[in-house]
Scaffold this motif. Structure first.
Motif, PDB file in Angstrom:
ATOM      1  N   GLN A  92       0.824  -1.207   0.000  1.00  0.00           N
ATOM      2  CA  GLN A  92       0.000   0.000   0.000  1.00  0.00           C
ATOM      3  C   GLN A  92       0.860   1.260   0.000  1.00  0.00           C
ATOM      4  O   GLN A  92       0.570   2.227  -0.713  1.00  0.00           O
ATOM      5  CB  GLN A  92      -0.918   0.001   1.225  1.00  0.00           C
ATOM      6  N   ALA A  93       1.907   1.251   0.811  1.00  0.00           N
ATOM      7  CA  ALA A  93       2.785   2.421   0.889  1.00  0.00           C
ATOM      8  C   ALA A  93       3.399   2.721  -0.485  1.00  0.00           C
ATOM      9  O   ALA A  93       3.418   3.870  -0.939  1.00  0.00           O
ATOM     10  CB  ALA A  93       3.875   2.195   1.925  1.00  0.00           C
ATOM     11  N   VAL A  94       3.878   1.681  -1.155  1.00  0.00           N
ATOM     12  CA  VAL A  94       4.499   1.861  -2.463  1.00  0.00           C
ATOM     13  C   VAL A  94       3.511   2.443  -3.464  1.00  0.00           C
ATOM     14  O   VAL A  94       3.807   3.405  -4.187  1.00  0.00           O
ATOM     15  CB  VAL A  94       5.062   0.518  -2.981  1.00  0.00           C
ATOM     16  N   SER A  95       2.293   1.881  -3.508  1.00  0.00           N
ATOM     17  CA  SER A  95       1.314   2.317  -4.510  1.00  0.00           C
ATOM     18  C   SER A  95       0.899   3.776  -4.307  1.00  0.00           C
ATOM     19  O   SER A  95       0.894   4.569  -5.257  1.00  0.00           O
ATOM     20  CB  SER A  95       0.081   1.408  -4.473  1.00  0.00           C
ATOM     21  N   VAL A  98       3.837   6.269  -5.002  1.00  0.00           N
ATOM     22  CA  VAL A  98       4.108   6.411  -6.435  1.00  0.00           C
ATOM     23  C   VAL A  98       3.078   7.328  -7.081  1.00  0.00           C
ATOM     24  O   VAL A  98       3.423   8.216  -7.875  1.00  0.00           O
ATOM     25  CB  VAL A  98       4.118   5.024  -7.122  1.00  0.00           C
ATOM     26  N   ILE A  99       1.804   7.136  -6.751  1.00  0.00           N
ATOM     27  CA  ILE A  99       0.758   8.005  -7.300  1.00  0.00           C
ATOM     28  C   ILE A  99       1.007   9.453  -6.903  1.00  0.00           C
ATOM     29  O   ILE A  99       0.841  10.384  -7.697  1.00  0.00           O
ATOM     30  CB  ILE A  99      -0.634   7.558  -6.815  1.00  0.00           C
ATOM     31  N   ALA A 100       1.414   9.655  -5.652  1.00  0.00           N
ATOM     32  CA  ALA A 100       1.622  11.003  -5.147  1.00  0.00           C
ATOM     33  C   ALA A 100       2.738  11.724  -5.885  1.00  0.00           C
ATOM     34  O   ALA A 100       2.673  12.953  -6.088  1.00  0.00           O
ATOM     35  CB  ALA A 100       1.928  10.963  -3.647  1.00  0.00           C
ATOM     36  N   PHE A 101       3.774  10.969  -6.310  1.00  0.00           N
ATOM     37  CA  PHE A 101       4.942  11.606  -6.925  1.00  0.00           C
ATOM     38  C   PHE A 101       4.953  11.520  -8.450  1.00  0.00           C
ATOM     39  O   PHE A 101       5.866  12.045  -9.087  1.00  0.00           O
ATOM     40  CB  PHE A 101       6.224  10.984  -6.366  1.00  0.00           C
ATOM     41  N   LEU A 102       3.953  10.864  -9.044  1.00  0.00           N
ATOM     42  CA  LEU A 102       3.881  10.808 -10.497  1.00  0.00           C
ATOM     43  C   LEU A 102       3.643  12.197 -11.074  1.00  0.00           C
ATOM     44  O   LEU A 102       2.857  12.985 -10.534  1.00  0.00           O
ATOM     45  CB  LEU A 102       2.746   9.886 -10.947  1.00  0.00           C
ATOM     46  N   PHE A 188      -2.846  11.543  -1.051  1.00  0.00           N
ATOM     47  CA  PHE A 188      -2.232  10.247  -1.338  1.00  0.00           C
ATOM     48  C   PHE A 188      -0.888  10.123  -0.615  1.00  0.00           C
ATOM     49  O   PHE A 188      -0.545   9.059  -0.079  1.00  0.00           O
ATOM     50  CB  PHE A 188      -2.012  10.077  -2.847  1.00  0.00           C
ATOM     51  N   LEU A 189      -0.138  11.229  -0.589  1.00  0.00           N
ATOM     52  CA  LEU A 189       1.164  11.237   0.073  1.00  0.00           C
ATOM     53  C   LEU A 189       1.019  10.987   1.572  1.00  0.00           C
ATOM     54  O   LEU A 189       1.772  10.188   2.155  1.00  0.00           O
ATOM     55  CB  LEU A 189       1.862  12.575  -0.170  1.00  0.00           C
ATOM     56  N   VAL A 190       0.054  11.649   2.194  1.00  0.00           N
ATOM     57  CA  VAL A 190      -0.158  11.499   3.637  1.00  0.00           C
ATOM     58  C   VAL A 190      -0.467  10.045   3.981  1.00  0.00           C
ATOM     59  O   VAL A 190       0.104   9.468   4.916  1.00  0.00           O
ATOM     60  CB  VAL A 190      -1.289  12.426   4.126  1.00  0.00           C
ATOM     61  N   PHE A 191      -1.363   9.433   3.216  1.00  0.00           N
ATOM     62  CA  PHE A 191      -1.729   8.054   3.525  1.00  0.00           C
ATOM     63  C   PHE A 191      -0.579   7.104   3.224  1.00  0.00           C
ATOM     64  O   PHE A 191      -0.374   6.115   3.945  1.00  0.00           O
ATOM     65  CB  PHE A 191      -2.971   7.628   2.745  1.00  0.00           C
ATOM     66  N   GLY A 192       0.181   7.380   2.152  1.00  0.00           N
ATOM     67  CA  GLY A 192       1.334   6.548   1.849  1.00  0.00           C
ATOM     68  C   GLY A 192       2.347   6.538   2.985  1.00  0.00           C
ATOM     69  O   GLY A 192       2.898   5.493   3.336  1.00  0.00           O
ATOM     70  N   LEU A 193       2.570   7.697   3.587  1.00  0.00           N
ATOM     71  CA  LEU A 193       3.481   7.776   4.727  1.00  0.00           C
ATOM     72  C   LEU A 193       2.906   7.046   5.942  1.00  0.00           C
ATOM     73  O   LEU A 193       3.644   6.419   6.710  1.00  0.00           O
ATOM     74  CB  LEU A 193       3.748   9.248   5.070  1.00  0.00           C
ATOM     75  N   LEU A 194       1.577   7.116   6.114  1.00  0.00           N
ATOM     76  CA  LEU A 194       0.938   6.445   7.243  1.00  0.00           C
ATOM     77  C   LEU A 194       1.114   4.931   7.168  1.00  0.00           C
ATOM     78  O   LEU A 194       1.485   4.289   8.162  1.00  0.00           O
ATOM     79  CB  LEU A 194      -0.555   6.800   7.288  1.00  0.00           C
ATOM     80  N   ALA A 196       3.369   3.389   5.547  1.00  0.00           N
ATOM     81  CA  ALA A 196       4.801   3.103   5.699  1.00  0.00           C
ATOM     82  C   ALA A 196       5.164   3.005   7.178  1.00  0.00           C
ATOM     83  O   ALA A 196       5.932   2.123   7.594  1.00  0.00           O
ATOM     84  CB  ALA A 196       5.633   4.197   5.016  1.00  0.00           C
ATOM     85  N   ILE A 197       4.590   3.898   7.985  1.00  0.00           N
ATOM     86  CA  ILE A 197       4.799   3.837   9.437  1.00  0.00           C
ATOM     87  C   ILE A 197       4.229   2.537   9.998  1.00  0.00           C
ATOM     88  O   ILE A 197       4.838   1.882  10.855  1.00  0.00           O
ATOM     89  CB  ILE A 197       4.158   5.058  10.122  1.00  0.00           C
ATOM     90  N   GLN A 198       3.045   2.137   9.509  1.00  0.00           N
ATOM     91  CA  GLN A 198       2.459   0.869   9.956  1.00  0.00           C
ATOM     92  C   GLN A 198       3.387  -0.297   9.635  1.00  0.00           C
ATOM     93  O   GLN A 198       3.543  -1.225  10.443  1.00  0.00           O
ATOM     94  CB  GLN A 198       1.102   0.642   9.290  1.00  0.00           C
ATOM     95  N   PHE A 199       4.002  -0.259   8.459  1.00  0.00           N
ATOM     96  CA  PHE A 199       4.935  -1.318   8.067  1.00  0.00           C
ATOM     97  C   PHE A 199       6.080  -1.440   9.072  1.00  0.00           C
ATOM     98  O   PHE A 199       6.413  -2.541   9.530  1.00  0.00           O
ATOM     99  CB  PHE A 199       5.477  -1.029   6.663  1.00  0.00           C
ATOM    100  N   PHE A 200       6.675  -0.322   9.431  1.00  0.00           N
ATOM    101  CA  PHE A 200       7.816  -0.353  10.356  1.00  0.00           C
ATOM    102  C   PHE A 200       7.383  -0.769  11.760  1.00  0.00           C
ATOM    103  O   PHE A 200       8.076  -1.529  12.446  1.00  0.00           O
ATOM    104  CB  PHE A 200       8.506   1.004  10.378  1.00  0.00           C
TER     105      PHE A 200
END
Length: 440
Positions: A92-95, A98-102, A188-194, A196-200
């Motif tokens: 989820q973090a990757v997807s 990527v959308i946020a920075f496209l 999208f960026l905010v959720f991607g970071l969230l 990512a935090i869950q992953f760690f």
């Protein structure tokens, strides 16, 4: 969270892991609200295309039985639940990142669809692992009457239900505010970071701290598939899942049409839609509390059938709303959208809570992940079918982004379709006898 043999600490570790997982699962509405507006405004899709894209993005959810079998049978570093939660969070973090920075030139309906598919693949893998833990712990506590500190059957299900609802409340509230102030890709960026935090954070947890029921780590996928097939042949499971899936699939969903009707025709502000969804998520949260305290003793058949009837009643209310009955009574459009539209949207999921409790009770030991994944997959598939039927119905009646004259007729058909499953409600067990877990 530190591994411990103490039942209290194991319970705290379980609740922390599941609380975070289900909260993030509920908070997924935050970026998905932005997806709706991004597709409508940036990619200029019509109502039918919007609904097709959103429903097609849920296709990875259909693979949940496979993910469940793999998580039941394939251990990673001696664990078969927590690593899959981490993998799901990473995808989820990757997807979303990527959308946020496209760049704008690289964003198309096709590329957006691919990344949304990847996001839902990660979400479905994580959900399968979380649901399996809930099923295992729920069965463990319901059959451990000797432990006075064990929660009663259904309490853990209610806890994760409320955690998910709390995430949904905050996600919709912040989403409704943010969509007017920030670009969708910022959300999208905010959720991607969230995630990512869950992953760690998930990687800091070892499965031993959860004290899950012991089972062999060499079960094998073939044997696990055989156990799943045997479980699905049990009448209580087969009939219940068939009814639940049909009760969703037979209803033509009109979510894309209603979204355009509210935003384009009625000019409802996005913040009002956000508040509407907050109201709905708050209702889900309250439903979890009410069920846990008042409704667990009611038979699954009566409770689920009652919810089905209420869904039809609210659809008739939507019909009256579209025909202007409430406006003539002095009820503003925004008030109705907040109080009723948000509630109807989440009422579709009310019956999932008593159904998951029912499944935890009748699920054979050792394949909780597979069975619960199959149930969630059946629901996902039926909702996709429901969405496609809604697109077909809107197209047949002639509803477009500019012409909503046929919407009352579509809503009437939707309400009548909702009542049809009640004629087969006998498929749902009226009473459930819980069998003790076999000793390893």
């Amino acid at each position: 969270m530190v591994a411990s043999s103490s039942p209290d600490q194991a319970s705290a570790s379980t609740r922390s892991l599941l609380g975070l997982g289900f909260w993030v699962q509920g908070f997924r509405c935050f970026p998905w609200m932005a997806v709706n507006f991004f597709l409508k405004d940036a990619l200029n899709v019509d109502p039918s295309t919007l609904q097709l894209l959103l429903n097609s993005a849920n296709l990875p959810m259909i693979g949940k039985p496979l993910y469940g079998v793999v998580s039941d049978a394939v251990y990673i570093s001696g664990q078969h639940r927590v690593p899959y939660i981490a993998i799901g969070a990473l995808l989820q973090a990757v997807s979303w990142l990527v959308i946020a920075f496209l760049s704008q030139s690289n964003i198309s309906i096709f590329s957006m669809s691919l990344y949304l598919l990847l996001s839902n693949l990660g979400a479905s893998i994580a959900e399968v692992a979380n649901d399996a833990i809930v099923a295992e712990k729920g069965k463990q506590t319901s059959t451990s009457a000797k432990n006075s500190q064990s929660p009663s059957s259904g309490e853990l299900q209610s806890f994760v239900w409320m955690a998910s609802s709390a995430g949904g409340v905050l996600g919709n509230l912040l989403g409704g505010i943010a969509i007017n102030r920030f670009a969708p890709r910022s959300m999208f960026l905010v959720f991607g970071l969230l995630v990512a935090i869950q992953f760690f954070l998930t990687n800091t947890v070892h499965e031993r701290s959860l004290k899950l029921p012991k089972s062999s780590s060499n079960v094998g996928i073939r044997k696990q598939l055989a156990e799943l097939a045997a479980a699905l042949r049990k009448p209580d499971i087969a009939n219940s899942v068939t009814w639940l899936a049909a009760s969703y699939a037979i209803i033509p969903a009109l979510t894309g049409t209603m979204f355009f009707y509210q935003t384009e025709h009625l000019k409802i502000n996005s913040s009002v839609l956000g508040i509407s969804k907050v109201f709905g998520q708050a209702a889900l949260l309250l439903w979890g509390v009410i069920y846990n305290r008042r409704l667990k003793s009611i038979s699954p058949r009566k409770l689920i059938s009652g919810i089905q009837v209420m869904m039809a009643v609210f659809m008739i209310s939507d019909l009256l709303f579209v025909k202007g009955v409430y406006r003539e009574m002095g009820v503003p459009n925004s008030v109705y959208v907040v109080a009723f539209s948000g509630l109807l949207e989440v009422m579709f999921f009310f019956k999932i809570l008593p159904f998951t409790v029912l499944m935890a009770q009748v699920c054979p030991p050792g394949c909780e992940g597979s069975v619960m994944a199959f149930v969630m997959s059946a629901i996902a598939l039926s909702l996709i079918v429901s969405g496609y039927l809604g697109v077909a119905l809107a197209s047949y009646i002639g509803i477009t982004g500019d012409d909503f004259s046929g919407l009352p007729q579509a809503l009437l058909i939707q309400a009548l379709s909702t009542l049809l499953p009640l004629f087969l409600s006998s498929f749902i067990p009226d009473e459930v006898k819980t069998k003790p877990r076999r000793k390893e």
